[in-house]
Design a protein around this motif. Structure first.
Motif, PDB file in Angstrom:
ATOM      1  N   GLY A 207     -89.456  -4.900 -27.035  1.00 42.23           N
ATOM      2  CA  GLY A 207     -88.463  -4.187 -27.842  1.00 42.23           C
ATOM      3  C   GLY A 207     -87.052  -4.695 -27.643  1.00 42.23           C
ATOM      4  N   LEU A 208     -86.882  -6.009 -27.510  1.00 36.08           N
ATOM      5  CA  LEU A 208     -85.557  -6.604 -27.307  1.00 36.08           C
ATOM      6  C   LEU A 208     -85.063  -7.306 -28.569  1.00 36.08           C
ATOM      7  N   ALA A 209     -83.765  -7.388 -28.708  1.00 38.70           N
ATOM      8  CA  ALA A 209     -83.185  -8.258 -29.733  1.00 38.70           C
ATOM      9  C   ALA A 209     -83.183  -9.689 -29.216  1.00 38.70           C
ATOM     10  N   SER A 210     -83.289 -10.636 -30.140  1.00 38.53           N
ATOM     11  CA  SER A 210     -83.259 -12.066 -29.824  1.00 38.53           C
ATOM     12  C   SER A 210     -81.923 -12.611 -30.332  1.00 38.53           C
ATOM     13  N   ILE A 211     -80.994 -12.855 -29.390  1.00 40.10           N
ATOM     14  CA  ILE A 211     -79.672 -13.376 -29.764  1.00 40.10           C
ATOM     15  C   ILE A 211     -79.729 -14.891 -29.650  1.00 40.10           C
ATOM     16  N   ASN A 212     -79.407 -15.559 -30.749  1.00 39.77           N
ATOM     17  CA  ASN A 212     -79.725 -16.988 -30.836  1.00 39.77           C
ATOM     18  C   ASN A 212     -78.512 -17.892 -30.756  1.00 39.77           C
ATOM     19  N   ARG A 213     -78.422 -18.586 -29.586  1.00 37.88           N
ATOM     20  CA  ARG A 213     -77.371 -19.597 -29.464  1.00 37.88           C
ATOM     21  C   ARG A 213     -77.876 -20.919 -30.041  1.00 37.88           C
ATOM     22  N   SER A 214     -76.951 -21.818 -30.338  1.00 37.96           N
ATOM     23  CA  SER A 214     -77.263 -23.115 -30.978  1.00 37.96           C
ATOM     24  C   SER A 214     -78.048 -22.961 -32.276  1.00 37.96           C
ATOM     25  N   PRO A 215     -77.731 -21.958 -33.124  1.00 42.91           N
ATOM     26  CA  PRO A 215     -78.509 -21.802 -34.355  1.00 42.91           C
ATOM     27  C   PRO A 215     -78.328 -22.955 -35.331  1.00 42.91           C
ATOM     28  N   LEU A 216     -77.193 -23.671 -35.194  1.00 43.97           N
ATOM     29  CA  LEU A 216     -76.931 -24.818 -36.072  1.00 43.97           C
ATOM     30  C   LEU A 216     -77.086 -26.135 -35.314  1.00 43.97           C
ATOM     31  N   ALA A 217     -77.820 -26.079 -34.184  1.00 46.44           N
ATOM     32  CA  ALA A 217     -78.070 -27.276 -33.369  1.00 46.44           C
ATOM     33  C   ALA A 217     -76.771 -28.019 -33.066  1.00 46.44           C
ATOM     34  N   PRO A 286     -87.661 -10.530 -37.392  1.00 48.67           N
ATOM     35  CA  PRO A 286     -86.681  -9.501 -37.762  1.00 48.67           C
ATOM     36  C   PRO A 286     -85.800  -9.072 -36.585  1.00 48.67           C
ATOM     37  N   ARG A 287     -86.094  -9.590 -35.387  1.00 45.99           N
ATOM     38  CA  ARG A 287     -85.299  -9.239 -34.196  1.00 45.99           C
ATOM     39  C   ARG A 287     -84.149 -10.205 -33.934  1.00 45.99           C
ATOM     40  N   THR A 288     -84.077 -11.290 -34.709  1.00 45.46           N
ATOM     41  CA  THR A 288     -83.101 -12.349 -34.430  1.00 45.46           C
ATOM     42  C   THR A 288     -81.694 -12.004 -34.902  1.00 45.46           C
ATOM     43  N   VAL A 289     -80.709 -12.427 -34.088  1.00 51.61           N
ATOM     44  CA  VAL A 289     -79.293 -12.339 -34.461  1.00 51.61           C
ATOM     45  C   VAL A 289     -78.652 -13.684 -34.099  1.00 51.61           C
ATOM     46  N   PRO A 290     -78.587 -14.630 -35.054  1.00 51.59           N
ATOM     47  CA  PRO A 290     -77.970 -15.922 -34.756  1.00 51.59           C
ATOM     48  C   PRO A 290     -76.461 -15.785 -34.555  1.00 51.59           C
ATOM     49  N   ILE A 291     -75.908 -16.585 -33.645  1.00 47.61           N
ATOM     50  CA  ILE A 291     -74.464 -16.525 -33.354  1.00 47.61           C
ATOM     51  C   ILE A 291     -73.827 -17.913 -33.475  1.00 47.61           C
ATOM     52  N   PRO A 292     -73.672 -18.427 -34.700  1.00 47.63           N
ATOM     53  CA  PRO A 292     -73.037 -19.732 -34.865  1.00 47.63           C
ATOM     54  C   PRO A 292     -71.590 -19.708 -34.379  1.00 47.63           C
ATOM     55  N   GLY A 293     -71.125 -20.856 -33.915  1.00 53.03           N
ATOM     56  CA  GLY A 293     -69.726 -20.991 -33.507  1.00 53.03           C
ATOM     57  C   GLY A 293     -68.838 -21.216 -34.715  1.00 53.03           C
ATOM     58  N   PHE A 294     -67.536 -21.213 -34.477  1.00 49.86           N
ATOM     59  CA  PHE A 294     -66.565 -21.396 -35.569  1.00 49.86           C
ATOM     60  C   PHE A 294     -65.230 -21.798 -34.953  1.00 49.86           C
ATOM     61  N   ARG A 295     -64.437 -22.508 -35.736  1.00 47.74           N
ATOM     62  CA  ARG A 295     -63.061 -22.804 -35.325  1.00 47.74           C
ATOM     63  C   ARG A 295     -62.072 -22.645 -36.468  1.00 47.74           C
ATOM     64  N   SER A 296     -62.581 -22.222 -37.639  1.00 47.48           N
ATOM     65  CA  SER A 296     -61.686 -22.126 -38.795  1.00 47.48           C
ATOM     66  C   SER A 296     -62.151 -21.012 -39.731  1.00 47.48           C
ATOM     67  N   VAL A 297     -61.235 -20.578 -40.587  1.00 52.69           N
ATOM     68  CA  VAL A 297     -61.557 -19.575 -41.596  1.00 52.69           C
ATOM     69  C   VAL A 297     -62.662 -20.103 -42.517  1.00 52.69           C
ATOM     70  N   ALA A 298     -62.589 -21.402 -42.854  1.00 54.26           N
ATOM     71  CA  ALA A 298     -63.596 -21.994 -43.754  1.00 54.26           C
ATOM     72  C   ALA A 298     -65.003 -21.890 -43.156  1.00 54.26           C
ATOM     73  N   GLN A 299     -65.130 -22.158 -41.855  1.00 52.72           N
ATOM     74  CA  GLN A 299     -66.443 -22.046 -41.200  1.00 52.72           C
ATOM     75  C   GLN A 299     -66.914 -20.596 -41.166  1.00 52.72           C
ATOM     76  N   THR A 300     -65.979 -19.687 -40.933  1.00 54.25           N
ATOM     77  CA  THR A 300     -66.293 -18.253 -40.963  1.00 54.25           C
ATOM     78  C   THR A 300     -66.890 -17.872 -42.314  1.00 54.25           C
ATOM     79  N   GLU A 301     -66.229 -18.301 -43.374  1.00 54.17           N
ATOM     80  CA  GLU A 301     -66.660 -17.920 -44.725  1.00 54.17           C
ATOM     81  C   GLU A 301     -68.028 -18.504 -45.054  1.00 54.17           C
ATOM     82  N   GLN A 302     -68.248 -19.758 -44.644  1.00 51.84           N
ATOM     83  CA  GLN A 302     -69.549 -20.375 -44.929  1.00 51.84           C
ATOM     84  C   GLN A 302     -70.672 -19.656 -44.172  1.00 51.84           C
ATOM     85  N   ASN A 303     -70.459 -19.411 -42.876  1.00 54.29           N
ATOM     86  CA  ASN A 303     -71.501 -18.757 -42.077  1.00 54.29           C
ATOM     87  C   ASN A 303     -71.777 -17.339 -42.567  1.00 54.29           C
TER      88      ASN A 303
END
Length: 326
Positions: A207-217, A286-303
């Motif tokens: 019953g855990l959530a799966s928080i996913n680092r490196s989702p965009l490799a 359905p338990r996954t929560v990917p956490i992509p990184g970002f450094r700009s507003v543009a990356q935020t909007e795309q993700n």
């Protein structure tokens, strides 16, 4: 449209997409000079990007005390400001570092350090509680893990944290933390190229959530091609655990070939490559929560735009497995 997720058995609700705050910590290194950040950052742009994410419905932000040796936590705290109560903040502990020289200089699995690290994280974040506190020592001994799990239960009772997790790629270690009533998740690597069936099975069973680092490799699935990277970027001198990049040249050709082979599937329904990579993760469990990184507003909007498109289909998952011959 992808719907909100609950962090395991905690009842804490988060957006289906979180944002990873490693890159916005800026440049830092180990004692040998190995870069551990993603190159230079513009703090004002980082703050704008976080606030834009909030406006687009992102409510989960994952950082660590060691990212930029404290800088990532400070920037996240500054960006959230009065909106702190609207979001779920995750941070991590276990590494030792010098904020002034921006150098990682050790690890500490002691209970005393955990309490001290939590106190300083709260100060940097400008908050009086952390929603999800995560052990950042992926290969700590399971006995140490059990002791720190029990300490996290104390932190919950004291109101300092709401839930906790282990950031590790080892299901056996994650299972040790899962025995604690307020363990809500495990953070582990997961992307199209790095599947984690055993870990996803554990999340389902426990019953855990799966928080996913490196989702965009590490950017390969966001369209990162050949070409030199900043000297301060970890990918310019990739450590052994970081696949897909070659020393000094950027992305490795064999990995780029795999990206190209999947491009048509991942960019279906008007998705960008990065949005398709996130859609694969949601389709995976359905338990996954990917956490992509970002450094700009543009990356935020795309993700964040990936949430509107939702997961890939079961047929597309099968097709991807056939292309990758797994």
């Amino acid at each position: 449209m992808e719907t909100n997720r609950t962090l395991g058995r905690s009842g804490i609700e988060v957006s289906p997409l979180g944002f990873g705050c490693w890159a916005i910590g800026g440049e830092w290194s180990d004692l040998g000079g190995q870069p551990l950040g993603w190159g230079k950052v513009d703090d004002d742009e980082s703050v704008r990007a976080i606030r834009r994410a909030l406006d687009l419905g992102v409510t989960f932000f994952d950082t660590a005390d060691v990212y930029g040796t404290g800088h990532s936590e400070r920037i996240l705290g500054r960006a959230l400001g009065k909106r702190r109560a609207d979001v779920v903040v995750a941070t991590k502990w276990g590494n030792l570092f010098d904020e002034d020289t921006r150098v990682l200089n050790g690890q500490d699995a002691s209970s005393d350090h955990a309490r001290e690290a939590l106190t300083t994280s709260l100060t940097r974040l400008g908050t009086d509680y952390v929603d999800l506190y995560q052990l950042h020592l992926s290969d700590a001994h399971p006995d140490q893990g059990a002791r720190l799990r029990d300490l996290c239960e104390e932190f919950v009772r004291e109101g300092l944290i709401r839930a906790y997790a282990w950031s590790t790629d080892d299901p056996a270690r994650a299972a040790v933390f899962a025995e604690g009533p307020h363990c809500a998740a495990v953070q582990h690597a997961l992307n199209v190229f790095q599947d984690a069936p055993e870990m996803l099975a554990l999340c389902e069973e426990s019953g855990l959530a799966s928080i996913n680092r490196s989702p965009l490799a590490m950017g390969l699935l966001a369209g990162r091609r050949q070409g030199a990277l900043d000297a301060g970027d970890i990918r310019s001198r990739p450590p052994a655990w970081l696949p897909g990049f070659s020393d000094g040249d950027g992305a490795a050709p064999d990995w780029l070939a795999r990206v190209d082979a999947l491009k048509d599937i991942l960019t279906s329904n008007g998705r960008t490559l990065a949005q398709g990579a996130l859609a694969w993760i949601w389709a995976r469990s359905p338990r996954t929560v990917p956490i992509p990184g970002f450094r700009s507003v543009a990356q935020t909007e795309q993700n964040a735009g990936a949430m509107e498109k939702g997961p890939l289909t079961a047929e597309q998952l099968t097709e991807i497995n056939q292309v990758l011959e797994r």
